[in-house]
Design an enzyme around this catalytic site. Structure first.
Site, short mmCIF file in Angstrom:
data_model
loop_
_atom_site.label_atom_id
_atom_site.label_comp_id
_atom_site.label_asym_id
_atom_site.label_seq_id
_atom_site.Cartn_x
_atom_site.Cartn_y
_atom_site.Cartn_z
N HIS A 155 0.83 -1.21 0.00
CA HIS A 155 0.00 0.00 0.00
C HIS A 155 0.86 1.26 0.00
O HIS A 155 0.38 2.35 0.29
CB HIS A 155 -0.95 0.02 1.20
S1 FES Z 1 1.84 -0.72 3.25
FE1 FES Z 1 0.20 -2.07 3.68
S2 FES Z 1 1.22 -3.82 4.42
FE2 FES Z 1 2.84 -2.45 4.04
#
Ligand code: FES
Length: 190
Positions: A155
């Site tokens: 993410h």
């Molecule tokens: S940014 Fe979501 S698990 Fe690492």
């Protein structure tokens, strides 16, 4: 009539008393069986939770730092989790020190995340604090993100050269595990 009525009352009373007694007994006996059954069901579970000898042996691991060049990092496995060991360059240490800590999502001095006299070594658990992905940046050629530490592509969390979260959804810095220097070139994690 009177005696028949009395007998009926008496019989009814006795029958009621016995009935309660039986019900109590049945209830208690059932309860006891249930308790024993539960204990029997729990025991194997608890027994399974006793750490086996091989698990205890992995509670701590020793890692040789020989051969990890300045600027390189390796990944080892400890208690089923990846641990990143990075041999930081002077520039990476300086970059970690130059940060205004109060502006960080999870404010922490670099000096508190490394060991005195060994600040060229950064040791962190390689599990993103967002949802648990393993960030990139340890193997050669992997992207290290905008802050030259690690990048979690799940993410988009960026960690710096101290393993601190700098941008993205991860709420916390990469965890620093318990470790000690056995000597200048060996650490014990755990
Ligand atoms: S940014 Fe979501 S698990 Fe690492």
């Amino acid at each position: 009539m009177a005696s028949s009525s009395k007998a009926a009352t008496s019989e009814g009373g006795a029958g009621h008393g016995d009935g309660v007694g039986r019900r109590d007994f049945l209830f208690i006996a059932t309860g006891a069986t249930a308790a024993v059954g539960t204990a029997a069901a729990i025991w194997p579970f608890l027994n399974n939770m006793n750490p086996a000898a091989d698990t205890l042996a992995l509670a701590s691991i020793e890692v040789s730092l020989n051969g990890i060049e300045v600027g390189q990092a390796i990944k080892v496995s400890w208690r089923g989790k990846p641990v990143f060991i990075r041999h930081r360059t002077p520039e990476e240490i300086q970059a970690a020190r130059d940060v205004d800590v109060s502006r960080l999502p999870d404010p922490e001095d670099d000096a508190k995340r490394v060991q005195k006299g060994h600040d060229d070594w950064l040791i962190v658990v390689g599990v993103c604090t967002h949802l648990g992905c393993i960030p990139l940046g340890t193997a050669q050629g992997e992207t290290r993100g905008d802050y030259k530490g690690w990048f979690c592509p799940c993410h988009g969390s960026h960690y710096d050269t101290s393993g601190r979260i700098r941008r993205g959804p991860a709420p916390k810095n990469l965890e620093v595990p318990t470790y000690t220097f056995v000597n200048d070139t060996t650490i014990r994690i755990g």
